[in-house]
Design an enzyme around this catalytic site. Structure first.
Site, short mmCIF file in Angstrom:
data_model
loop_
_atom_site.label_atom_id
_atom_site.label_comp_id
_atom_site.label_asym_id
_atom_site.label_seq_id
_atom_site.Cartn_x
_atom_site.Cartn_y
_atom_site.Cartn_z
CE LYS A 156 -4.08 -1.97 0.20
NZ LYS A 156 -3.77 -3.39 0.24
C1 LIG Z 1 -10.19 -2.97 -1.67
C2 LIG Z 1 -9.60 -3.74 -0.54
N1 LIG Z 1 -10.37 -4.03 0.51
C3 LIG Z 1 -9.90 -4.71 1.57
C4 LIG Z 1 -8.60 -5.13 1.63
C5 LIG Z 1 -8.14 -5.94 2.81
O1 LIG Z 1 -7.04 -5.41 3.47
P1 LIG Z 1 -6.06 -6.39 4.28
O2 LIG Z 1 -5.26 -7.13 3.27
O3 LIG Z 1 -5.25 -5.45 5.11
O4 LIG Z 1 -6.91 -7.28 5.11
C6 LIG Z 1 -7.74 -4.84 0.56
C7 LIG Z 1 -6.36 -5.30 0.62
O5 LIG Z 1 -5.55 -5.21 -0.23
C8 LIG Z 1 -8.26 -4.15 -0.55
O6 LIG Z 1 -7.49 -3.89 -1.62
#
Ligand SMILES: Cc1ncc(COP(=O)(O)O)c(C=O)c1O
Length: 372
Positions: A181
Site C-alpha cells: 500500500k
Molecule cells: C479494496 C480492498 N479491501 C480490503 C482489503 C483488505 O485489506 P487487508 O489485506 O489489510 O486485510 C484490501 C487489501 O488489499 C483491498 O485492496
C-alpha cells in the site's frame, strides 16, 4: 523478480521508531496506538479512528457494528479484493454484486439503485486502485433508500473527493496498510467515522467486546481480537509523516508510465486526472484493447515474468471465485467487470522504482503486445 511488483519504502527513521517500541514494555495497547489513531483521524478529517490488525478485520467490524446480519443484503463490487465480500459473509449476510463503470473501474452508480431490494442494508463503495468513486450519486441513492455507506478506502489513503479526503464521507470507512500500500504498518488497518456510536462499537468489538471504561474482563458482547500492536503503529506513524511526499512520488511514477505508453493504440491507460477528484496512486493498471483475448493477456503476463518483471492480474472477479460460485448467491452476469478483469495488467509500482526500470517495463510490454 528483477523488477518487483511492489516494495515498501522503509527509512532509517522507520526502523528507529519500531526498535524504539521494542525497547519499551508497551508492545500492544500502548501509547503508539492512540498516537497512530489521532494522526490518522487528523489526516483524514474524521472524528474517530480505530486501528485494527488488517483492512479485512476493519471491514468486518463495520458490517458487525452496523448490525448487518443473516437475511440482509449488501451491495458490493465484484471487481475488487475478495475481503470486501467476505466481510459481509462473516456475518451471514449476502453480498450482492454490482457492475462497475469502465473509466474508473468503480461501482457504476446507475446500476446501484437497480440492485436495491427490501433486504438491502448497505453499500460498500470501494475506491479502486486509489481512484475515488462517484460518491455524490451513491450517497444520494443511499439516503433515498435509508442505506448505510461503507467506504472501502483500503487502496486509497489520501485520495480526495471534491476537496475532502475519502474514508469518512460515508457512515464509516476503512484503510489498509499491507506492505504494497501507499503507506504500511506491515499488516494493519484503520476504521474511521464521524459517528460516535459506530466508533464506540468498533472499538469495543476490536478488543473482545470489552468497554474501554469497563472493569477488567467485563465483556458486554461477543467481540474479537483484532488489535494491532504498537510496533505496527510506530511504523504507521512514521510513514504517515511522509505521506504527502510519498503520494507525490507515486503520482510522478504514474505520469511517467502514462507518458511512455500513451501512444500505444492497444492499451487503455488509467485516467491520471479526474474532475473534483484526487487520485492516491496505489497501483498502475493498464488494460489491453478489445482486440485481445484473456489468453493473450495471460501470455504477456507470463512472458513479462520470464524476463524478470513482476506483473499482476487484478482483479479476478469475486462472483466467479469457486468459494462464491458454490455459495449460491445471486450472480447475474457482470459484463463490464468480466471484460475488464480479463484484460488488466498491473505494472511494477513502488516509490523507489527507477526511470530506467519504468522504461524497461514499458518497452518489454509494448514488444510483447506486438507479438501477442
Ligand atoms: C479494496 C480492498 N479491501 C480490503 C482489503 C483488505 O485489506 P487487508 O489485506 O489489510 O486485510 C484490501 C487489501 O488489499 C483491498 O485492496
Amino acid at each position: 523478480m528483477r523488477i518487483p511488483l511492489s516494495a515498501p519504502e522503509i527509512t532509517e527513521q522507520d526502523i528507529e521508531a519500531v526498535t524504539g517500541v521494542l525497547r519499551t514494555s508497551s508492545l500492544s495497547l500502548g501509547p503508539k496506538l492512540g498516537e497512530f489513531e489521532r494522526a490518522i483521524s487528523h489526516y483524514v478529517g474524521a472524528a474517530d479512528a480505530i486501528a485494527v490488525n488488517s483492512g479485512t478485520s476493519g471491514l468486518h467490524l463495520c458490517i458487525r457494528a452496523l448490525g448487518i446480519s443473516e437475511g440482509d443484503e449488501v451491495l458490493v463490487p465484484a471487481f475488487t479484493f475478495i475481503a470486501v465480500a467476505n466481510a459481509v459473509r462473516y456475518e451471514r449476510a449476502t453480498p450482492v454484486f454490482v457492475d462497475i463503470e469502465p473509466r474508473t473501474l468503480n461501482l457504476d452508480p446507475s446500476l446501484v439503485e437497480q440492485a436495491i431490494t427490501s433486504r438491502t442494508r448497505a453499500i460498500v463503495v470501494v475506491h479502486t486502485f486509489g481512484c475515488p468513486a462517484e460518491l455524490t450519486s451513491i450517497l444520494q441513492i443511499a439516503r433515498r433508500h435509508g442505506l448505510f455507506v461503507i467506504e472501502d478506502a483500503c487502496e486509497a489513503i489520501g485520495a480526495e473527493y471534491e476537496g475532502r479526503k475519502v474514508g469518512a464521507l460515508g457512515d464509516v470507512g476503512v484503510f489498509a496498510f499491507y506492505p504494497n500500500k501507499q503507506i504500511t504498518t506491515g499488516e494493519g488497518g484503520v476504521v474511521v467515522t464521524n459517528n460516535s456510536e459506530i466508533a464506540l462499537k468498533v472499538r469495543k468489538l476490536r478488543n473482545q467486546g470489552r468497554d474501554d471504561s469497563a472493569e477488567w474482563f467485563q465483556h458486554t458482547e461477543l467481540g474479537y481480537n483484532y488489535r494491532i500492536s504498537d510496533i505496527n503503529c510506530a511504523l504507521g506513524i512514521e510513514q504517515l509523516k511522509r505521506i504527502d511526499s510519498i503520494l507525490d512520488k507515486r503520482e510522478a511514477i504514474a505520469r511517467a508510465y502514462s507518458r511512455t505508453l500513451d501512444a500505444d493504440p492497444d492499451l487503455v491507460l488509467p485516467p491520471t486526472a479526474l474532475l473534483h477528484r484526487k487520485i492516491s496512486w496505489f497501483v498502475y493498471v493498464v488494460r489491453l484493447s478489445d482486440r485481445f483475448e484473456e489468453v493473450q493477456r495471460d501470455w504477456i503476463f507470463h512472458e513479462m515474468k520470464l524476463r524478470g518483471i513482476a506483473v499482476g492480474r487484478y482483479f479476478a472477479p469475486i462472483h466467479l471465485q469457486p468459494v462464491y460460485r458454490l455459495s449460491g448467491e445471486r450472480k447475474a452476469g457482470l459484463p463490464v467487470t468480466e471484460l475488464h478483469a480479463s484484460r488488466t495488467l498491473v505494472l511494477p509500482f513502488f516509490n523507489r522504482i527507477r526511470e530506467e526500470e519504468i522504461d524497461e517495463v514499458c518497452q518489454t510490454l509494448v514488444e510483447l503486445i506486438r507479438s501477442a
